[in-house]
Enzyme design. Structure first.
Site, PDB file in Angstrom:
ATOM      1  CG  HIS A 152     -10.660   7.701  -3.012  1.00 13.90           C
ATOM      2  ND1 HIS A 152      -9.608   6.814  -3.162  1.00 13.90           N
ATOM      3  CD2 HIS A 152     -11.460   7.152  -2.053  1.00 13.90           C
ATOM      4  CE1 HIS A 152      -9.780   5.775  -2.363  1.00 13.90           C
ATOM      5  NE2 HIS A 152     -10.897   5.945  -1.665  1.00 13.90           N
ATOM      6  CD  GLU A 153     -13.618   9.880   0.143  1.00 11.22           C
ATOM      7  OE1 GLU A 153     -14.536   9.095   0.482  1.00 11.22           O
ATOM      8  OE2 GLU A 153     -12.424   9.583   0.263  1.00 11.22           O
ATOM      9  CB  CYS A 161      -9.601   2.252  -0.332  1.00 11.71           C
ATOM     10  SG  CYS A 161     -11.371   2.444  -0.043  1.00 11.71           S
ATOM     11  CG  HIS A 171     -15.782   5.224  -1.790  1.00 10.93           C
ATOM     12  ND1 HIS A 171     -15.660   3.852  -1.773  1.00 10.93           N
ATOM     13  CD2 HIS A 171     -14.611   5.699  -1.292  1.00 10.93           C
ATOM     14  CE1 HIS A 171     -14.469   3.525  -1.301  1.00 10.93           C
ATOM     15  NE2 HIS A 171     -13.800   4.626  -1.001  1.00 10.93           N
TER      16      HIS A 171
END
Ligand code: FHF
Ligand code: ZN
Length: 187
Positions: free
Chosen positions: A156-157, A113, A160
């Protein structure tokens, strides 16, 4: 342009906040953010520019990573080395996973990351296939299916945007142990 200095690192509370939904039509500020985030990914994947500006290569960048607590992320997944066409290139706004496969998947090398400076080893087990709803910068709604690597990057995004980091999903005791032998390992 966005540089590594602009990227918020682990420990900053913004990375643990749930982003605000983005309103349409996009404000000039939000439109510029979208453009700048995608430009970071493009620049970072250009070896000469990455070297020149000290950019860590990335395939995704979420607004909270530049200190903006909003549901917006840029994704730029390159295709095969000999093909300039990206596998997936989009600024995704207000994205939601509306359904997903039961089958899990993980990158065989684990994840990293831009907001985490040390390497944390282990499988990050996610969904192999997702159906994602999102808006593009024009406000148009899309509902698309993604699988394997592009699906992993989008998860993953989206994590976030909801205050989650990849290492939250690593089994700290046994980082490379899989509990489900149907897990797809992605090179
Ligand atoms: C990356 N870099 O992009 C990683 C980090 C699985 O929220 O994967 O923190 F640039 C976004 C080809 C193959 C070209 C790999 C999602 C990882 C998202 C960014 N680089 C790559 C590439 C890469 C994070 N991030 C290791 C920086
Ligand atoms: Zn990240």
């Amino acid at each position: 342009m966005i540089l590594m200095n602009d990227i918020v690192r682990d420990g900053d509370p913004v990375l643990r906040q749930v982003g605000a939904k983005v309103a349409f039509p996009l404000s000039d500020e939000d439109r510029q953010l979208a453009t700048e985030m995608m430009a970071y990914l493009e620049n970072s994947q250009d070896p000469k520019l990455a070297e020149k500006y000290g950019l860590r290569p990335g395939v995704g960048l979420a607004a909270p990573q530049v200190g903006v607590s909003k549901m917006m992320a840029a994704v730029l997944v390159p295709g095969p080395e000999d093909d300039p066409t990206p596998l997936f290139k989009e600024v995704i706004i207000n994205p939601v996973i509306v359904s997903h496969s039961v089958q899990p998947a993980a990158l065989s090398e684990g994840e990293g990351c831009l907001s985490v400076d040390k390497d944390i080893d282990g499988y990050v087990v996610r969904h192999d296939r997702i159906t994602m709803r999102y808006q593009d910068t024009s406000g148009q709604t899309h509902k698309i299916r993604l699988r394997d690597y592009p699906a992993i990057v989008c998860q993953h995004e989206i994590d976030h945007l909801n205050g989650h980091l990849y290492y939250d999903l690593i089994n700290t005791q046994t980082p490379f142990q899989l509990t489900d032998d149907s897990t797809v390992l992605i090179d």
